[in-house]
Structures are given as C-alpha cells and as structure tokens.
Design an enzyme around this catalytic site. Structure first.
Site, short mmCIF file in Angstrom:
data_model
loop_
_atom_site.label_atom_id
_atom_site.label_comp_id
_atom_site.label_asym_id
_atom_site.label_seq_id
_atom_site.Cartn_x
_atom_site.Cartn_y
_atom_site.Cartn_z
N CYS A 65 0.83 -1.20 0.00
CA CYS A 65 0.00 0.00 0.00
C CYS A 65 0.87 1.26 0.00
O CYS A 65 2.10 1.19 0.07
CB CYS A 65 -0.91 0.00 1.23
SG CYS A 65 0.01 0.07 2.79
N ALA A 68 3.20 1.51 2.85
CA ALA A 68 4.39 0.67 2.68
C ALA A 68 5.40 1.34 1.78
O ALA A 68 6.62 1.27 2.01
CB ALA A 68 3.98 -0.69 2.10
N ARG A 99 12.98 -5.20 5.91
CA ARG A 99 13.71 -5.11 4.64
C ARG A 99 15.22 -5.19 4.79
O ARG A 99 15.95 -5.06 3.83
CB ARG A 99 13.32 -3.82 3.90
CG ARG A 99 12.01 -3.95 3.17
CD ARG A 99 11.55 -2.63 2.59
NE ARG A 99 12.50 -1.97 1.72
CZ ARG A 99 12.63 -2.23 0.41
NH1 ARG A 99 11.88 -3.15 -0.16
NH2 ARG A 99 13.50 -1.57 -0.32
N HIS A 198 5.59 5.96 -2.76
CA HIS A 198 6.90 6.47 -3.18
C HIS A 198 6.78 7.94 -3.61
O HIS A 198 7.58 8.79 -3.20
CB HIS A 198 7.45 5.68 -4.37
CG HIS A 198 7.57 4.21 -4.14
ND1 HIS A 198 7.46 3.29 -5.16
CD2 HIS A 198 7.80 3.49 -3.02
CE1 HIS A 198 7.61 2.07 -4.68
NE2 HIS A 198 7.82 2.17 -3.37
#
Length: 490
Positions: A65, A68, A99, A198
């Site tokens: 999403c 994220a 990550r 992003h």
C-alpha cells in the site's frame, strides 16, 4: 530448447491461464499478461502489458500500500530520524525491520531504523481524533531520544478516514520547537499500490528537506567537481556499501546515499552533487527529476547487478567526468576482472542453461536479468508488483529472447505459469517462497536477499552466484517426493 518452441510454450501458458477466468475477468487480465520479445518493434511495452491499474477486489495480489511505499521504502531507512506509524499498532509492527536496511550507528541513541514507533490508536482515538495524541508522541520522542534529527509522521488508513490534520499538528509542533517534522499523507488506501507512497514520500522530501533546508545539521560541505549522490539504494544486506566502494575507487566522492544508511544532513546536501546516480527508478525518479529541473543536477540510472551490467554502468558514470576518472574506472574494472573470472569459472558450469522465473517489485525484475545471464542462466518469465509502463519499456531492453511478462500477477497465475514452464529456479518475494519450495522447486527470496547479500557490485556478485548455486544444486531437492509417490517403491 529452441526460441520458437519456448515462445510457443510461453504463449500457450498465457492462453491456458486466461481460460480459467470468467469472460470479464479474462478480458481484464489479458491486458496484463503477454510474451515479450526484444525483436518485436510493434510492442509499446514489453509483452504489450498494461500496468499501474487497480487490482481486482478479491484477487490475491502481492502489492503493498501507499504507507508501505513511504514508510517501508523511502523514509524508513533514514537512520537519524524517528518514523512514527500514526494509527493502530499493526501496520507499524508489520513493517518494522523487515527489509534488512543496514546502517551504522547506535540503535536507540543516534539511529532508529529497526525500532517501532507507533501512536497506537485505540477506539477513542478513532472517535475523538488523534491530533492531541500525535503532539504528545512528538514530545515524548524528543524527550526520550534527544539525538534524533527529525521525525516523520507516516499516516495509516484510519487517519485519512477520520480526517485528522497531521499537517497542522506537525507544523504547530515544528514551529514551537524548531525541529524538522515531516507529515506524510500516505494512508494505505490511497492509489493503486505502494508506488503512490513512493511519489508522496518524494514530494515530502522536496517540501521538508530541500525547500525547508534545515539549518541545525552542522556546517555545510565544501563542494568538489567529483561529488555524486546515490539515490534509491536502500542498502539491503549492504548493497549501497558495496556500490559506494567502486565509485570511490574510481575517484568520485559520494556526498549522499539514500535512503539506506542515510542521514537527514546527507539528504539536504544532495542538491550540491554534480550527478545523481539513480538505482531504483520506480521509487525515486520523481525527486531525481525535481532536482534536475530545480537545481540543474543531471541523473542517470545505473545497474550494479552482475559484472556485465556493473562494467557498463561504471563506464557510463565515468563518461560524465573527465579523463582522469575514466582512466581510474578502467583500472577498477581491470582490478576486479580476476575475481569475476574466478566466480564464473566456479559457478557457471554448475548453472549453465538453468532457467529462472522472476516476480519482484521495484527494479529487480529487469536489473537482475544480466546477473543471471553472467552465470549462463536464462530468465524465461518476469514481472512487477507495481510497475508503470515505462518500467516495462525498460524491461524490453534487458531481455534477449522471448519472455513471459506478467503484471501484478496473482497466486493462481504465477503458480500456473511455473507448472507450465517448469523453471529451475523461482525468484520472488517472501509470500510466494514456501508455496514453491513445497512444490519441490528451488527458490530465492529477491526482496531482501533471503538473509544474505549484498548482491551489488563485484563483491555482491560472488555472494549472488554462491546463493543461486546453493538454491539450485542443493541435495535437498532429491528428497522432496514422498517414498510412496516414487516409482518402484511401495
């Protein structure tokens, strides 16, 4: 297998997958599945697939999403800032330290990447609003962690649904303290995938880092003619460090590296670079274009997966600078060639002709193709979780023969393609890992390197080759079939 027979099998696999759908669903998914060919000039994108469209409700997508994309990708790895997951505890806990963004520092003192900060919304916060609670959180963080250089507020879904104004609360606190507070309206329900996250995060870097220009970070650096910035490398397993070594060996000075192992000061001083080196195009092209427009800083994409692409990228970077850098570039390439020869001589005979199917996010579905080819392996299928059309256009330049292309592939489709094409290795994300391992297929987790890495540069290629060999040639795969399923055994 000849190219014609492979392409025929690939097209048949696409047709077979689509037959399982009702007519309307098949029509929709047909736009996202295809067979790409480097010679087919009629294809606008690789395989003529469409992308960046909403996932059909009820379909098991592997996408993330907007939250994220912002917290998990762009902002989260910035090590000297605290990142609050503003909302219920689940999103913050699920996204914490997943990550493997490596960093240098003392966690809880001057670095905070692997810590989970959450405003921990409860029912009363949903009913009455959480702006006061956010202000309390900001105060507590500054009291408990006085060495933080700023705080970002990462909005979860409920914040947008109830209409809390995190921008006003953050601005009021920033004005009263002089601290850098970055509100990020990245509620998970926004947009198509993590890709919008992003973009939103890039815009906040522009507004709260570049335009605000924090002045509490010490003396500015003195610029040189050889200053570069690494953009969009998240230092997974130490990737950015292995890349940085090569750039510094060829005479360049890396003044900023983000967001893996990044600091706020590095991000501020990026605007003084002579060249921005963009690794993950999908997540950071927005801010790179902004710096080119506003500060006149050119940017180029680079790829340090595998020696062939590493050499190509090093020369492309060196060509931007003078002859001294270009000469040092060739020295660096020559220095590591014996290592490359040793790696390929050891592993290529064991991996030659093996086939791979990829499904990852970001840039890896195209960037890692060259690394597999350096080992004699063939990528016969690839696709992205959240790509745009320009990603698939770039993918066409990376494939060397017909390749199945699948956008936002669901679990049914990916499993069907694997059963039909029978690759020797599947390389994808954590959610698919155990499905294929239980099918008896070698697998590598390519989001965070399966607890390995780095994979970038020459040092990374040695680890990459070893990991692929361990996955494919492990003796365990000879023991995945139950004794009663084996021919000739009772």
């Amino acid at each position: 297998m000849g190219p014609e027979s492979l392409e025929a099998r690939q097209k048949a696999a696409v047709e077979e997958v689509l037959k399982a759908y009702p007519e309307k669903a098949a029509k929709n998914r047909a736009k996202h599945l295809g067979v790409g060919s480097p010679e087919d000039e009629s294809q606008k994108t690789c395989g003529n697939v469409r992308s960046n469209k909403k996932t059909v409700p009820g379909v098991m997508s592997q996408r993330g999403c907007a939250y994220a994309g912002s917290k998990g990708v762009v902002w989260g790895p910035v090590k000297d800032m605290v990142h609050i997951s503003h909302g219920p505890i689940g999103c913050g806990q699920y996204s914490r330290a997943g990550r493997r963004n490596y960093y240098i520092g003392t966690t809880g003192v001057d670095t905070f990447v692997t810590m989970n900060f959450s405003s921990d919304f409860q029912e009363k916060d949903i009913v009455f609003g959480g702006d006061k609670k956010l202000t309390t959180c900001l105060k507590e963080i500054d009291e408990l962690f006085p060495l933080n250089n700023g705080i970002t507020v990462q909005s979860e879904c409920p914040i947008g649904l109830i209409g809390d104004d995190i921008n006003a609360a953050s601005k009021a606190y920033a004005n009263s303290t002089g601290n850098t507070i970055v509100p990020v309206n990245c509620e998970g329900f926004r947009g198509v995938s993590q890709s919008l996250g992003h973009h939103i995060a890039n815009d906040t870097v522009r507004d709260y880092v570049f335009d605000a220009n924090p002045t509490t970070l010490g003396e500015p650096i003195e610029v040189t003619d050889y200053d570069v910035a690494i953009i969009g490398d998240y230092n997974i397993g130490g990737d950015a460090w292995s890349s940085r070594i090569l750039l510094e060996e060829m005479g360049l000075r890396v003044i900023a590296q983000w967001s893996g192992d990044a600091t706020l000061k590095e991000m501020v001083q990026t605007t003084k670079a002579k060249l921005n080196l963009l690794h993950c195009y999908r997540s950071m092209n927005y801010i790179s274009r902004h710096m080119e427009k506003e500060y006149g800083i050119p940017w180029i994409e680079y790829n340090f997966f595998g020696p062939s692409q590493t050499i190509k990228s090093l020369r492309k970077i060196a060509a931007f600078f003078d002859e001294s850098i270009q000469a040092k570039c060739e020295e660096v390439i020559a220095k590591y060639q014996p290592l490359v020869d040793a790696i390929t001589n050891k592993y290529r005979p064991r991996l030659e002709g093996k086939t791979v199917m990829l499904f990852v996010g970001g840039l890896r579905p195209r960037h890692v193709i060259g690394a597999y080819e350096d080992l004699g392996m063939e990528v016969i299928g690839t696709g992205y979780e959240f790509a745009h059309d320009d990603d698939y256009k770039r993918t066409k330049d990376e494939i060397f023969r017909s390749t199945v292309i699948y956008d936002d592939v669901n679990e049914y489709e990916l499993e069907a393609f694997v059963k039909k094409l029978q690759p020797d290795l599947v390389a994808s994300g954590i959610k698919e890992k155990y499905v294929f391992q239980k099918m008896g297929l070698p697998y590598r987790q390519m989001h965070s390197w399966d607890y390995s890495g780095p994979y970038h540069g020459y040092d990374g290629f040695a680890i990459f080759a070893k990991d692929m060999d361990l996955a494919i040639n492990s003796p365990v795969w000879a023991h995945t079939k139950a004794p009663w399923d084996k021919e000739g055994e009772a």
